[in-house]
Every structure is written in structure tokens, then in C-alpha cells.
Write an enzyme that holds these catalytic residues in place. Structure first.
Site, PDB file in Angstrom:
ATOM      1  N   SER A 102      49.270  39.568  41.256  1.00 48.10           N
ATOM      2  CA  SER A 102      48.939  40.377  40.083  1.00 48.10           C
ATOM      3  C   SER A 102      47.513  40.904  40.191  1.00 48.10           C
ATOM      4  O   SER A 102      46.780  40.590  41.135  1.00 48.10           O
ATOM      5  CB  SER A 102      49.087  39.547  38.795  1.00 48.10           C
ATOM      6  OG  SER A 102      48.016  38.621  38.687  1.00 48.10           O
ATOM      7  N   SER A 142      45.083  40.205  38.082  1.00 49.64           N
ATOM      8  CA  SER A 142      44.210  39.417  37.211  1.00 49.64           C
ATOM      9  C   SER A 142      42.880  39.037  37.855  1.00 49.64           C
ATOM     10  O   SER A 142      41.937  38.693  37.151  1.00 49.64           O
ATOM     11  CB  SER A 142      44.927  38.145  36.746  1.00 49.64           C
ATOM     12  OG  SER A 142      45.079  37.235  37.810  1.00 49.64           O
ATOM     13  N   SER A 157      44.236  39.300  32.125  1.00 48.18           N
ATOM     14  CA  SER A 157      44.443  38.025  32.789  1.00 48.18           C
ATOM     15  C   SER A 157      45.000  36.998  31.817  1.00 48.18           C
ATOM     16  O   SER A 157      44.460  36.805  30.725  1.00 48.18           O
ATOM     17  CB  SER A 157      43.110  37.510  33.379  1.00 48.18           C
ATOM     18  OG  SER A 157      43.260  36.211  33.897  1.00 48.18           O
TER      19      SER A 157
END
Length: 264
Positions: free
Chosen positions: A72, A74, A220
Site C-alpha cells: 500500500s 501508507s 495510513s
């Protein structure tokens, strides 16, 4: 990853037990019946070939270094989607595979470390509970942490920031966010923030717990939302990017410049 770990342990133990049983019992029977049953069974032959390889992979992956792929955005701008990293498995103590129990204490996370851990989950029914996550340690035991308006205050001291302008983005992620240099005590690194702060709050970090956050602060899912990270969930410390590849056979992007990059 959890399924692979279980499969690796099962295959290693199974092949090892087959070799042990053959050495202690079945090989002697074959020797006694030489001429009637003198060939080694296929299962033993395969076990003899694969056991050393499986054992080496298990030891390296469990106690030395484990690969992990960034799934991802994040941890942008420092870790990007498609980064393959290595995790130092002995930085915070040697742990057993499967149950992650610490058997040899070595060290503890420092503020600013990027750590991989078993996700505690938002609840007992969270489908991601137990999966490997990666975040940065912001608060260590004894810290008082305040996060408000995308700024940190640690133990009563505001953390300093240097504005580096707008982030150019990466493969459509993070474009238009503000790039900041965050000067954590003992560790300087970059973070992203937007005009929509999330996860504001105040935390007191008790012994055996850590407050972790993603570097992409407003995108996040981290300790600000699901709580403090228990020490027993730690897997290791991220230290090296060994590949950046997106899509099957890197068809969506390959960045050789990231190979060998250390993780700050």
C-alpha cells in the site's frame, strides 16, 4: 505470508521425519532384504533432496532475514507500492516461526525504526488480524505523544519540520501532498501530509507497547486508529529494498534505481 510460513514448517518437519525414520528403521530393513527390496523409495529420495533446501530457507527466513512486499501507499514517500524489502529478523530478538514467541532477547525498537509486525487488528473478527504490516515507530515505552494537525509533540517537545514543497507522486499515488522532513529525536526522515489531517490524539506508551504510524500520515491505518502495538507482535526491522516491481513480470513498472536502497 502466514500460509507460506505454515507450509514451509510442515514440509521441513515432514521431510526431516521421513529421513530420520528411514535412517533408524526402513534403511536397515532394506539392507537386510537386499536383492528383494534394495531400492530407496521415491518419498525418501525426494525428502533427501528437498530437506536441506527447506531447512536452510526456514532458518534464514525465521532467524536472519525475511522478504516482504509493500502492498500500500501508507509508507510513502520512503517505501513505495511494489518495493520488495528485507526484514532483519534478529534485530529485536530471535523468535520461533508460527507463534512468533521470542526465545533469545537481542534488542528493542528505537524511535524512528521501520518495523514489520503482526497486525493486532481493529477487533477479534478483523480479517487482517495476524497479517504482516509495516509502519514507523513513533512512540517507545515511557513516551508521551501528541499528534495534532499533522504535527508531533514528543514528551512536551514539538518535533521540527522542514517543508520541501509538493510531492510529485508515484504511479498516481500521493500526488499533491506536502513533502516534509520530520526531525524525530535521533532519526530524520520524510513524511507526507494533506489538507485533511486524520488520527489526531494523545497517547501514553506503557512498557511492552509501541505507537506506530505510517509516513503517509493522512493515508495510513496505524496505531492512531487501532491502538498501541504489543511487543510480542514484532517481526523485525526493515533495512533494505532489494527490488521494485509492479505487476506480473514487472509489466506495470520496474525501477532499478531503488535496488539496494537502505531504509531510513
Amino acid at each position: 505470508m502466514k500460509l507460506f510460513e505454515i507450509l514451509l514448517v510442515v514440509l521441513t518437519l515432514s521431510s526431516g521425519l521421513i529421513l530420520l525414520a528411514d535412517k533408524l528403521y526402513f534403511a536397515k530393513r532394506r539392507a537386510a532384504r537386499a536383492g528383494l527390496l534394495d531400492s530407496e523409495p521415491v518419498l525418501v529420495d525426494y525428502s533427501r533432496a528437498f530437506f536441506p533446501v527447506l531447512a536452510i530457507v526456514l532458518v534464514v527466513r525465521s532467524f536472519i532475514a525475511e522478504p516482504y512486499k509493500i502492498p500500500s501507499s501508507s509508507m510513502m514517500p520512503n517505501l513505495l507500492i511494489g518495493d520488495f524489502i528485507l526484514v532483519n529478523k534478529f534485530a529485536y530478538g530471535l523468535r520461533l516461526p508460527l507463534n512468533n514467541a521470542k526465545v533469545v532477547p537481542v534488542g528493542e525498537p528505537a524511535r524512528g525504526d521501520v518495523v514489520v509486525f503482526h497486525f493486532p487488528g481493529h477487533s477479534d473478527t478483523d480479517p487482517n488480524k495476524g497479517e504482516n504490516f509495516i509502519k514507523r515507530v513513533i512512540g517507545v515505552p515511557g513516551d508521551e505523544v501528541v499528534f495534532q494537525g499533522d504535527s508531533l509533540v514528543l514528551n512536551g517537545e514539538p518535533v521540527k519540520y522542514e517543508n520541501k514543497g509538493l510531492y510529485a507522486g508515484h504511479r498516481g499515488q500521493g500526488e499533491g501532498a506536502t513533502l516534509l522532513v520530520e526531525q524525530l529525536p535521533g532519526r530524520t526522515h520524510t513524511v507526507l501530509e494533506t489538507d485533511y489531517p486524520r488520527g489526531e490524539g494523545q497517547w501514553t506508551v506503557p512498557p511492552g507497547k509501541y505507537l506506530v504510524m505510517g509516513d503517509n500520515r493522512d493515508n495510513s491505518d496505524d496505531g492512531r486508529f487501532w491502538g498501541l502495538l504489543p511487543e510480542e507482535n514484532l517481526r523485525g526491522k526493515a533495512f533494505l529494498i532489494w527490488l521494485n516491481c509492479s505487476g506480473w513480470f514487472c509489466k506495470d513498472g520496474f525501477e532499478p534505481s531503488r535496488i539496494g536502497t537502505g531504509i531510513n
